[in-house]
Design a protein around this motif. Sequence first.
Motif, mmCIF file in Angstrom:
data_model
loop_
_atom_site.group_PDB
_atom_site.id
_atom_site.type_symbol
_atom_site.label_atom_id
_atom_site.label_comp_id
_atom_site.label_asym_id
_atom_site.label_seq_id
_atom_site.Cartn_x
_atom_site.Cartn_y
_atom_site.Cartn_z
ATOM 1 N N VAL A 129 0.908 3.094 -0.513
ATOM 2 C CA VAL A 129 -0.069 2.132 0.007
ATOM 3 C C VAL A 129 -0.894 2.844 1.081
ATOM 4 O O VAL A 129 -0.569 3.966 1.478
ATOM 5 C CB VAL A 129 0.610 0.869 0.595
ATOM 6 C CG1 VAL A 129 1.299 0.066 -0.488
ATOM 7 C CG2 VAL A 129 1.625 1.244 1.675
ATOM 8 N N TYR A 130 -1.949 2.180 1.553
ATOM 9 C CA TYR A 130 -2.827 2.768 2.583
ATOM 10 C C TYR A 130 -3.217 4.193 2.197
ATOM 11 O O TYR A 130 -3.016 5.142 2.968
ATOM 12 C CB TYR A 130 -2.146 2.749 3.955
ATOM 13 C CG TYR A 130 -2.005 1.363 4.541
ATOM 14 C CD1 TYR A 130 -3.084 0.747 5.160
ATOM 15 C CD2 TYR A 130 -0.807 0.666 4.438
ATOM 16 C CE1 TYR A 130 -2.969 -0.532 5.678
ATOM 17 C CE2 TYR A 130 -0.688 -0.619 4.959
ATOM 18 C CZ TYR A 130 -1.764 -1.198 5.581
ATOM 19 O OH TYR A 130 -1.651 -2.460 6.092
ATOM 20 N N ALA A 131 -3.760 4.354 1.018
ATOM 21 C CA ALA A 131 -4.232 5.659 0.550
ATOM 22 C C ALA A 131 -3.145 6.721 0.654
ATOM 23 O O ALA A 131 -3.425 7.885 0.917
ATOM 24 C CB ALA A 131 -5.482 6.085 1.326
ATOM 25 N N GLY A 132 -1.894 6.300 0.454
ATOM 26 C CA GLY A 132 -0.805 7.268 0.462
ATOM 27 C C GLY A 132 -0.258 7.575 1.848
ATOM 28 O O GLY A 132 0.608 8.431 1.997
ATOM 29 N N ASN A 133 -0.757 6.876 2.872
ATOM 30 C CA ASN A 133 -0.249 7.101 4.228
ATOM 31 C C ASN A 133 1.102 6.441 4.464
ATOM 32 O O ASN A 133 1.735 6.654 5.495
ATOM 33 C CB ASN A 133 -1.247 6.601 5.262
ATOM 34 C CG ASN A 133 -2.368 7.588 5.463
ATOM 35 O OD1 ASN A 133 -2.133 8.778 5.588
ATOM 36 N ND2 ASN A 133 -3.588 7.099 5.459
ATOM 37 N N VAL B 18 -3.296 4.960 9.445
ATOM 38 C CA VAL B 18 -2.164 4.082 9.781
ATOM 39 C C VAL B 18 -0.891 4.903 9.977
ATOM 40 O O VAL B 18 -0.729 5.988 9.411
ATOM 41 C CB VAL B 18 -1.924 3.003 8.706
ATOM 42 C CG1 VAL B 18 -3.130 2.101 8.559
ATOM 43 C CG2 VAL B 18 -1.533 3.610 7.386
ATOM 44 N N VAL B 20 3.419 4.613 10.027
ATOM 45 C CA VAL B 20 4.567 3.812 9.614
ATOM 46 C C VAL B 20 5.441 3.542 10.843
ATOM 47 O O VAL B 20 5.668 4.427 11.659
ATOM 48 C CB VAL B 20 5.366 4.563 8.531
ATOM 49 C CG1 VAL B 20 6.656 3.848 8.195
ATOM 50 C CG2 VAL B 20 4.506 4.753 7.283
ATOM 51 N N ILE B 121 -7.995 -1.747 0.254
ATOM 52 C CA ILE B 121 -7.588 -0.411 0.689
ATOM 53 C C ILE B 121 -6.328 -0.440 1.537
ATOM 54 O O ILE B 121 -5.904 0.590 2.037
ATOM 55 C CB ILE B 121 -8.723 0.317 1.445
ATOM 56 C CG1 ILE B 121 -9.125 -0.470 2.697
ATOM 57 C CG2 ILE B 121 -9.921 0.557 0.528
ATOM 58 C CD1 ILE B 121 -9.905 0.373 3.683
ATOM 59 N N ASP B 122 -5.695 -1.605 1.712
ATOM 60 C CA ASP B 122 -4.410 -1.606 2.429
ATOM 61 C C ASP B 122 -3.249 -1.455 1.432
ATOM 62 O O ASP B 122 -2.538 -0.460 1.433
ATOM 63 C CB ASP B 122 -4.249 -2.836 3.334
ATOM 64 C CG ASP B 122 -4.518 -4.160 2.648
ATOM 65 O OD1 ASP B 122 -4.818 -4.182 1.431
ATOM 66 O OD2 ASP B 122 -4.408 -5.200 3.327
ATOM 67 N N ASP B 123 -3.079 -2.422 0.534
ATOM 68 C CA ASP B 123 -1.938 -2.292 -0.388
ATOM 69 C C ASP B 123 -2.303 -1.571 -1.679
ATOM 70 O O ASP B 123 -1.419 -1.279 -2.489
ATOM 71 C CB ASP B 123 -1.276 -3.646 -0.659
ATOM 72 C CG ASP B 123 -2.234 -4.666 -1.245
ATOM 73 O OD1 ASP B 123 -3.210 -4.251 -1.924
ATOM 74 O OD2 ASP B 123 -2.021 -5.865 -1.053
ATOM 75 N N ASP B 124 -3.597 -1.276 -1.893
ATOM 76 C CA ASP B 124 -4.030 -0.513 -3.071
ATOM 77 C C ASP B 124 -3.470 -1.064 -4.383
ATOM 78 O O ASP B 124 -3.155 -0.315 -5.305
ATOM 79 C CB ASP B 124 -3.639 0.973 -2.936
ATOM 80 C CG ASP B 124 -4.552 1.732 -1.983
ATOM 81 O OD1 ASP B 124 -5.744 1.380 -1.894
ATOM 82 O OD2 ASP B 124 -4.080 2.676 -1.329
ATOM 83 N N PRO B 223 7.307 6.935 5.615
ATOM 84 C CA PRO B 223 6.175 7.860 5.653
ATOM 85 C C PRO B 223 6.135 8.693 4.369
ATOM 86 O O PRO B 223 7.161 8.880 3.718
ATOM 87 C CB PRO B 223 6.484 8.749 6.859
ATOM 88 C CG PRO B 223 7.979 8.730 6.969
ATOM 89 C CD PRO B 223 8.451 7.405 6.431
ATOM 90 N N PRO B 224 4.963 9.195 4.005
ATOM 91 C CA PRO B 224 4.880 10.073 2.835
ATOM 92 C C PRO B 224 5.451 11.446 3.164
ATOM 93 O O PRO B 224 5.551 11.799 4.338
ATOM 94 C CB PRO B 224 3.382 10.160 2.570
ATOM 95 C CG PRO B 224 2.748 9.929 3.899
ATOM 96 C CD PRO B 224 3.666 9.027 4.676
#
Lengths: 314, 249
Positions: A129-133, B18, B20, B121-124, B223-224
Amino acid sequence: MNRILVIAEHAGGRLNPSTAKCVTCARAIPQAEVTVLVLAADGAPVAAQAATLAGVARVVHTDNPANAQPLAAVLAPQIAALAGPYSHVLGPSTTFGRDLMPRVAALLGTSQISDIMAVDGDRRFKRPVYAGNAIVTVEVTSDKIVGTVRVASFEAAPAGGNAAVESAAPAAGIPTHTRFVSVSAGKSDRPDLQTASKVVSGGRALGSAENFEILYRLADRLGAAVGASRAAVDAGYAPNELQVGQTGKIISPELYLAFGISGAIQHLTGIKDARTIVAVNKDSEAPIFEVADIGLVADLFQVVPELERLLGAG
Amino acid sequence: MKKILVGVKRVVDYNVRVRVKPDGTGVALDGVKMSVNPFDEIALEEALRIRERGQANEVVVASIGPADSQQQLRTALAMGADRALHVQTDSTIEPLGVARAFLKLVERENPFLVIFGKQAIDDDNGQTGQLLASLWDRPQVTFASRLELGEATARVTREVDAGLETLDVDLPAVITADLRLNEPRYVKLPDIMKAKKKPLETLSLADLGADTREHLRIVRVGPPSQRTKGVMVKTTEELVEALKKKGLF
């Protein structure tokens, strides 16, 4: 056992590689039995290709002249009518699947889980979500699970299968309110951007559509696909189907060569699964250097011809 | 009365990076700038242009969300929408619940066109428009980059992986806007003042009677994985050497 129905994507009688990636995602679900569904005017040739994917138990094709083009409103009721015995219905997170699968989900009374990037259990998945953030782990609580598979997150299922092929004629009303007019595809003798192992990509710094030609030349030398940043597409330097990023294509090539791309977060979302990222940019502060495996601060108009020359010498 | 209904979502501004929350419950939103979802601005711009061409009489914007969503509805009114509907809820409503609530609004307002952004653009998620079209049993055209309206039909070009696809659909229909459908106008100060006087009706989910039960439960937010910073080279020759070492050239 989990019975997974994978909706095949295809065009011109050829199975799209996104389907083999969906099969890999489906097989990651515990105790999966995978069926591939081909909706087409004449589905047998595509079904035969799907039957060779390792791990596919069964291929079903539903032939109907109305299925000649992949119209979501036409395909969705047929998929919903066939979905009864299945626990999961999956499609690729390409424009085909992103258009179609929510329409199926609504008919099955659930929300879709979008862009599955990892399978954590029968009904537990990870998605960006959030462009992968941020990455969310989601548990689907509805009976049926409908999802799209982020194809960049999964390897293609290899060949070596020999699935049974059968046909099915679902009892579904097919609407006539949506009619295909045309599709204008770009040049197709280059590798497909979404599945290419190498991608040469350009940003606003290219300055014009004419200048973009140098990237096409380099790509052809490398056997690479061509991509573009949103800025380059918005400026008209490259057609929309080349856009890479949050709202374009999400790709995972072995090699991504970024020329004159600054690296907005929305663009980086589209490439972060690439094996090796190379960035060439005049601006040493460009955010793309934060994620690049190899960076070169230089003028792309100097570097691209040099690369071509060195390739020729090699 | 020819109406267009446009969905507007309040989201974290696209310029905000953003973070996390350490406890894995979500992303940190305190003090973060919020905006209209950029794709929804494009959807609204298209609706306004259709009205300005005389092909519609009224543009109604609707948002489902917390009390603060009224800020985004006011922005939409300042851009030129005629009227706003705010379905107020403090719960997070998943896409199917939003689509069911919009179906109730559609039944109330009877629009000939519903336009959404192609994704928030938040939850895509990218599914509300398709869900609504399916529940409503009407045509959908997703990722639209060009829209031409006829009397009872629309011809819409959409951005697909292969290039551009054109469809004809009967009206009413649901359209989702892609980036290149148009460039939204800037809001001018006098329009912001005028927007304060435009009608904004607040409804509750109970008023609409929409089923918003949950099908997707968020277990955790993390986090990614990060890419590690690589090496810098100084010349094209060094670049080629580095690529050869990796077996990529």
